[in-house]
Design a protein around this motif. Structure first.
Motif, PDB file in Angstrom:
ATOM      1  N   ALA A   9       2.394   8.065 -13.267  1.00  0.00           N
ATOM      2  CA  ALA A   9       1.080   7.476 -13.045  1.00  0.00           C
ATOM      3  C   ALA A   9       1.218   6.134 -12.354  1.00  0.00           C
ATOM      4  O   ALA A   9       0.441   5.789 -11.461  1.00  0.00           O
ATOM      5  N   ALA A  12       1.731   6.672  -8.823  1.00  0.00           N
ATOM      6  CA  ALA A  12       0.565   7.242  -8.137  1.00  0.00           C
ATOM      7  C   ALA A  12      -0.487   6.194  -7.810  1.00  0.00           C
ATOM      8  O   ALA A  12      -1.158   6.284  -6.782  1.00  0.00           O
ATOM      9  N   ALA A  13      -0.609   5.172  -8.670  1.00  0.00           N
ATOM     10  CA  ALA A  13      -1.722   4.226  -8.539  1.00  0.00           C
ATOM     11  C   ALA A  13      -1.833   3.595  -7.143  1.00  0.00           C
ATOM     12  O   ALA A  13      -2.915   3.618  -6.540  1.00  0.00           O
ATOM     13  N   ILE A  15      -0.740   4.682  -4.347  1.00  0.00           N
ATOM     14  CA  ILE A  15      -1.061   5.711  -3.353  1.00  0.00           C
ATOM     15  C   ILE A  15      -2.556   6.001  -3.378  1.00  0.00           C
ATOM     16  O   ILE A  15      -3.216   6.097  -2.334  1.00  0.00           O
ATOM     17  N   VAL A  16      -3.102   6.099  -4.605  1.00  0.00           N
ATOM     18  CA  VAL A  16      -4.546   6.349  -4.738  1.00  0.00           C
ATOM     19  C   VAL A  16      -5.319   5.250  -4.036  1.00  0.00           C
ATOM     20  O   VAL A  16      -6.258   5.500  -3.270  1.00  0.00           O
ATOM     21  N   ALA A  17      -4.901   3.995  -4.253  1.00  0.00           N
ATOM     22  CA  ALA A  17      -5.603   2.863  -3.645  1.00  0.00           C
ATOM     23  C   ALA A  17      -5.558   2.959  -2.124  1.00  0.00           C
ATOM     24  O   ALA A  17      -6.556   2.722  -1.433  1.00  0.00           O
ATOM     25  N   GLN A  18      -4.388   3.361  -1.607  1.00  0.00           N
ATOM     26  CA  GLN A  18      -4.252   3.479  -0.152  1.00  0.00           C
ATOM     27  C   GLN A  18      -5.155   4.568   0.418  1.00  0.00           C
ATOM     28  O   GLN A  18      -5.798   4.389   1.448  1.00  0.00           O
ATOM     29  N   VAL A  19      -5.196   5.700  -0.321  1.00  0.00           N
ATOM     30  CA  VAL A  19      -6.034   6.808   0.145  1.00  0.00           C
ATOM     31  C   VAL A  19      -7.491   6.371   0.190  1.00  0.00           C
ATOM     32  O   VAL A  19      -8.212   6.619   1.160  1.00  0.00           O
ATOM     33  N   VAL A  20      -7.931   5.676  -0.870  1.00  0.00           N
ATOM     34  CA  VAL A  20      -9.322   5.218  -0.926  1.00  0.00           C
ATOM     35  C   VAL A  20      -9.607   4.270   0.230  1.00  0.00           C
ATOM     36  O   VAL A  20     -10.622   4.390   0.933  1.00  0.00           O
ATOM     37  N   ARG A  23      -9.788   6.066   3.553  1.00  0.00           N
ATOM     38  CA  ARG A  23     -11.007   6.854   3.696  1.00  0.00           C
ATOM     39  C   ARG A  23     -12.186   5.937   4.041  1.00  0.00           C
ATOM     40  O   ARG A  23     -13.013   6.252   4.877  1.00  0.00           O
TER      41      ARG A  23
END
Lengths: 272, 282
Positions: A9, A12-13, A15-20, A23
């Motif tokens: 986790a 992952a955090a 990476i999630v921020a980068q994806v957001v 987008r």
């Protein structure tokens, strides 16, 4: 297990921020380019038309505002009055079309058939130039509003009929089970919900009406197209005048589409 | 059960006995709802085949049976949302004969309306008015049909909303409520008309499992307070808790009726046994 999951986790955090973020950036970019293309097209079209017409700047600055102010005012007045009367006719027509009374039903379907079956232009001529022959003389604006109301009322009758039928049967049953008499069930429970269902369609019709109202220029109503033709002809600038008239209709359409969207959103709020 | 005033139309006879035998429970009052010889056809489809049913004041009657057995149709015949093909309906002393040929006559419609004022109804899908707030849902009929002053209707409505635990939602629109909350508002709305009997048509069938309990609790309270009610339900646990009498229907007739323990634990009729076996074994 838990430790392993925790470290996954943690990886992952970011990476999630980068994806957001990516987008969000893509969405912003899309909007910017979208707006820029619109502005560019409007400028190209406007300038191109103006240059092509070879119109004097004087004409645009002096006569333009007359077309816009007087013409658009009458266009809005005629369209607004007509949509109100058309809506009233449509409610009556729809109640007739759904009535168990054969006389009301036949009268309503006759009305719809007649006014959908003949051209709007003919109806306008008929009311303004035809009826005086039998002693019914209407001034230009009332004649135009009458024709537009009757014609659009016929189309909108079918819209309202579908809207009333789209209100779930359970609504009527619940109201009847409470002992509410039939008339009140229609007025208080069914019609308000039917109106919400048909608002998008009425909005569309109003926008169509803004443009169809130009047809009443032929019976000397001083609306946008009439003003453009008269001023354009006398100043020998027909092309520039028509371009200004076109811009007026287009702008009105954009403004009312905006309000229509907002109204729809507001009406949707109370939805089940 | 009373004899049907109608000729026997070749249907199966209802079982004898009121379901209680000779010993009527003491808390029950006079007859509040009486159905006599109710027959209902949907074109050729014979859905109700001569139903007789008496419900007493303060009695909670649960109608059970397979889907298609006619229990919902029977319930809807009581307030004439379905006009029976033949038969008599009586609620709180108002007797009305089914008359499908005169269904549209003004006089018949007015009598039906009077019948509906005596019988509040709850639906599977709630049918709250979506364009009105919770409070407006509750006071619409009292103010416009009963002619009650707005202030009075509002305070009555607030009382019933409080009773179903939703007073703080009085200004919300139905779209903002959960299914369970919607059904509880619907119950409050029905109570605001102060009906003599409440008719529940599978009131929890459209609900998510975790929302069923809150609705059943309200209904159970009503039953224990002595509200006369007829409930079409598949919730057999609820029937056991809240029913005075359980009525089992099959193929448009009442097969068996009795107190819940007897009906659910030791049914006598083969049809009832079959239904319960299939229902209770998963």
């Amino acid at each position: 297990m838990t430790v392993g999951f925790g470290s996954e986790a943690a990886k992952a955090a970011p990476i999630v921020a980068q994806v957001v973020a990516a987008r969000r950036g893509a969405r912003l970019r899309f909007r910017l380019i979208f707006a820029a293309v619109w502005v560019a097209l409007v400028l190209v079209l406007g300038l191109g038309m103006w240059l092509a017409s070879g119109a004097e700047l004087d004409f645009v600055l002096v006569s333009g505002p007359v077309i816009v102010l007087q013409g658009a005012g009458i266009t809005i007045l005629v369209s607004a009055l007509s949509i109100v009367f058309a809506t009233l006719l449509a409610v009556l027509g729809a109640l007739g079309r759904l009535s168990a009374n054969p006389i009301a039903n036949a009268a309503a379907s006759f009305y719809v058939s007649l006014f959908r079956g003949t051209p709007l232009l003919l109806q306008i001529y008929f009311i303004y130039f035809g009826l005086p022959q039998v002693g019914i003389v209407l001034p230009a604006i009332p004649a135009g509003v009458t024709a537009l109301s009757l014609n659009y009322g016929a189309y909108m009758t079918e819209i309202f009929r579908a809207g009333i039928q789209a209100v779930p049967r359970g609504q009527r049953e619940a109201a009847e089970a409470l002992g509410i008499p039939e008339r009140l069930v229609m007025r208080r429970i069914v019609l308000p919900q039917a109106v919400r269902i048909v608002v998008p369609a009425i909005g569309n019709d109003f926008i169509a009406m803004l443009k169809d109202s130009s047809l009443v220029s032929i019976i000397t109503v001083h609306e946008t197209l009439f003003m453009a033709q008269r001023i354009g002809r006398s100043a020998f600038e027909p092309l520039a005048a028509l371009i200004i008239a076109g811009a007026v209709y287009w702008t009105l359409t954009i403004i009312f589409s905006f309000f229509q969207e907002r109204l729809e959103r507001r009406l949707a709020r109370g939805d089940r | 059960m009373t004899d049907s005033p109608l000729p026997d139309l070749g249907t199966r006879p209802a079982p004898s006995g009121s379901g209680y035998g000779d010993a009527l429970p003491a808390h029950l009052g006079d007859v509040m709802v009486k159905l006599e010889g109710i027959e209902k056809y949907f074109s050729d489809n014979h859905v109700l085949r001569g139903v007789n049913l008496e419900v007493r004041q303060r009695e909670a009657v649960m109608l059970i049976g397979r889907s298609g057995s006619g229990k919902t149709t029977l319930l809807r015949c009581i307030n004439f949302l379905e006009e029976p093909t033949v038969g008599w309906v009586e609620v709180d002393g108002l007797r009305l004969q089914a008359d499908p040929l005169q269904a549209r006559s003004r006089q018949h419609q007015e009598q039906i309306r009077q019948m509906r004022l005596r019988a509040g109804m709850l639906f599977q899908d709630f049918n709250l008015f979506p364009h009105m707030s919770v409070l407006a849902n509750c006071i619409e009929a009292p103010t416009r049909v009963r002619g009650i002053a707005r202030d009075e209707a509002v305070s009555t409505a607030e009382g019933f909303l409080d009773k179903v635990g939703l007073l703080e939602k009085r200004d919300e629109y139905p779209a903002r409520l959960s299914g369970g909350q919607k059904q509880r508002v619907a119950i409050a709305r029905a109570l605001c008309m102060e009906p003599k009997v409440l008719l529940f048509d599978e009131p929890t069938s459209a609900l998510d499992p975790e929302l069923i309990g809150e609705v059943l609790r309200v209904m159970e309270d009503l039953a224990h307070e002595g509200t006369t009610m007829i409930v079409v339900t598949h919730e057999l646990h609820f029937a056991r808790e809240a029913a005075d009498r359980v009525v089992f229907m099959e193929d448009g007739v009442v097969i068996e009726e009795g107190p819940p323990e007897q009906m659910l634990d030791e049914p006598r009729e083969e049809g009832t046994k079959r239904f319960l076996r299939r229902f209770l074994t998963p």
